[in-house]
Design an enzyme around this catalytic site. Structure first.
Site, PDB file in Angstrom:
ATOM      1  CD  GLU A  10     -10.448   2.235  11.932  1.00 36.48           C
ATOM      2  OE1 GLU A  10      -9.576   1.663  12.607  1.00 36.48           O
ATOM      3  OE2 GLU A  10     -10.417   3.456  11.718  1.00 36.48           O
ATOM      4  CG  ASP A  43     -10.567   0.888  16.176  1.00 37.48           C
ATOM      5  OD1 ASP A  43     -10.842   0.812  17.386  1.00 37.48           O
ATOM      6  OD2 ASP A  43      -9.822   1.759  15.698  1.00 37.48           O
TER       7      ASP A  43
END
Ligand code: PEP
Ligand code: MG
Length: 577
Positions: A438, A462
């Site tokens: 992420e 993210d």
């Protein structure tokens, strides 16, 4: 008067109901000195306003405890009545009027500000948040002082309770799981903030980033949330209301039709099996997961176990929570993510929570926090390992950027295992360990990650935030949050391809996995494991069973070469026919 506000659609569906305000409104009131001889009359005016509000609250309470009313409304009203009866609110302002000759409104607001300051210093985050209730009670008294007593609106039996707030933290929102809330709207917030994510898991309509809802909407106003279009309609006229009632019924019908897919096999037209896992925040979410027959849990966001409490959950409490999920899933995989605290998620009981990080999204979050607090981390690792004896548990490490973070975590897992062997606790010696991809750095330098980890999970929320440098909680930049940005798509497809080459399974557990408009795109990239809120599983399955994986692979490989965002967007739309 009817009016409409537009914001970000974060959780679809329609809710129709009465507004309940939760606020930190800054109250603008007149400040003046009263003449000596007018002081008794001013004190009397204040006492009369308090009495008016007391009567209003009693009427509301009577109505709230009637049949068909949500019990939490009675609880809200009860808290407000208690606050009103506290001498700090109902008596002390009288002293200020007498001693300093302040007008009643000014005296009350001064007293409120003092109280709110004291609330801000309370460590317990739940109690600290109660300052909003103090502000609301003060607002009611102010309205009464200004000669505008509130009408107590009748709540119809088909009406929902709608929360209207300036902002809600993920910790506030998770509490709605035990309350019967019809929907909520906030002035702040981004579409993939954790507040929005929890809203989707509650399966209630929500709109964030409305900017002015809190100051414009009044308590008990009749409101409609259109969570699909991102619209809040306040005091709708009869025609609009009727139209929305009809749409709400239609939506409910569509949802119930999808139920036919619950037992259908999740595979494409050309026979590729697609695993559809569920994301959960709390063990109680398992009911919803079982209702849709998910293939397992792809993401258990354990940090929600740590919120809204004074003490951290100890090893046994965590073990019981993880074990209950493992047992309920009866041998299906359960992916438990270690504590991802920080960023927009806070837990007052955790050390360091009082520190205001200069940039929380880039700060001591997730695995960084855990490695800095080894005792908290070891406790969680032992609890997860112990639960692994009761099902097919896999451990997932969030927010990895450095290979050293994996090595340190693996060493700590070994340490936790050694401690458990010594205390003669059983656990799965072969529990799989995976990592979240992420952060772009991890996606771009994947080799050593794949060597050390047994599975990967793409956290697209993210990944997008960090690739595009957009705070996912900030509505001011929400329009720039773009899952279809060519850079984002490249990072996702490269990760899926690297996983396939190295024979390491890759899942997507960010919000992209639960968006049916992106299902075909992800299948075409080679994705075979999706993890999303249980409420999304059937809609995504509907896309899966109509898709042809081989054809999609060809189309998507061409599409990924496009650089022009508009062309790319057009081609993605085409995939969906
Ligand atoms: C993500 O970042 O995509 C993810 C699944 O984790 P979270 O939303 O909890 O940060
Ligand atoms: Mg994440």
């Amino acid at each position: 008067m009817s009016f409409t506000l537009h914001g970000l659609a974060v959780s679809s569906g329609i809710a129709i109901g009465r507004a309940h305000l939760v606020s930190h409104a800054t109250l603008e009131v007149a400040h003046y000195k009263v003449r000596d001889k007018s002081v008794p009359a001013e004190v009397e005016r204040f006492a009369a306003a308090v009495a008016t509000v007391r009567t209003e609250l009693e009427a509301l309470r009577g109505e709230a405890s009637g049949p068909g009313s949500p019990s939490e409304l009675a609880a809200f009203v009860g808290i407000h009545a208690m606050i009103l009866d506290d001498p700090l609110i109902s008596e002390l302002p009288k002293d200020l009027i007498r001693e300093r000759r302040c007008n009643a409104e000014w005296a009350l607001v001064q007293q409120m500000e003092l109280l709110v300051e004291q609330f801000d210093e309370i460590e317990d985050s739940y109690l600290r948040e109660r300052k909003h209730d103090v502000v609301q009670v003060v607002e009611r008294v102010l309205k009464a002082l200004m000669g505008k007593p509130r009408k107590v609106a009748k709540r119809g039996k088909d009406e929902d309770l709608i929360i209207v707030a300036h902002d809600l933290s993920p910790a506030d929102t998770i509490q709605f799981k035990t309350l019967k809330i019809g929907g909520f709207v906030t002035d702040l917030g981004g579409a993939t903030s954790h507040t929005a994510i929890v809203a989707r898991s509650l399966n209630i309509p929500a709109v964030v980033g409305l900017h002015h809802a809190r100051p414009l909407v009044r308590e008990d106003d009749l409101v409609i949330i259109d969570g699909t279009r991102g619209v809040l309609i306040v005091e709708p006229d009869a025609r609009v209301l009727e139209e929305y009632r009809l749409r709400k019924t239609e939506l409910e019908l569509e949802r119930s039709k999808l139920k036919r897919l619950i037992t259908a096999r999740s595979s494409t037209l050309d026979g590729e099996d697609i695993a559809l896992y569920a994301n959960i925040e709390l063990p109680q979410d398992i009911e919803q997961v079982k209702d849709v027959c998910a293939d397992g849990i792809g993401l258990f966001r354990t940090e929600f176990l740590f919120m809204n409490r004074d003490e951290l959950p100890d090893e046994n409490e965590q073990f019981e929570a993880y074990k209950s999920v493992a047992k309920a899933m009866a041998g299906k995989p359960v992916t438990i993510r270690t504590l991802d605290i920080g960023g927009d998620k806070n837990a007052g009981a955790l050390s360091g929570s009082e520190r205001q990080a200069p940039n929380p999204a880039l700060g001591l979050r997730a695995i960084r926090y855990c490695l800095a607090e080894p005792q908290i981390f070891l406790t969680q690792l032992r609890a997860i390992l112990r639960a692994s004896h009761y099902g097919k548990i896999r451990l997932l490490i969030p927010m990895l950027a450095h290979v050293a973070e994996i090595d340190q975590t693996l060493a700590m897992i070994e340490q936790a295992k050694a401690q458990l062997r010594e205390s003669r606790h059983k656990f799965d010696e072969n529990m799989k360990v995976g990592g979240m991809i992420e952060i772009p750095a991890a996606a771009l330098a994947l080799g050593p990650f794949v060597k050390r980890l047994q599975f990967l999970s793409l956290g697209t929320n993210d990944l997008i935030q960090y690739t595009l440098a957009i705070d996912r909680t900030d509505e001011a930049v929400a329009h720039l949050y773009d899952p279809l940005h060519p850079a984002v798509l490249r990072l996702i497809s490269q990760t899926i391809a690297a996983g396939a080459r190295m024979d390491v399974p890759v899942a997507v557990c960010g919000e992209m996995a639960g968006d049916p408009a992106l299902t075909r795109l992800l299948i075409g990239m080679g994705l075979r494991q999706f993890s999303m809120h249980p409420s999304r599983i059937l809609e995504v399955k509907q896309q899966v069973v109509m898709a042809d994986a081989e054809q999609l692979t060809l189309k998507v490989s061409r599409l990924l070469r496009l650089e022009e965002p508009e062309r790319l967007r057009e081609q993605v739309e085409r995939l969906n026919g």
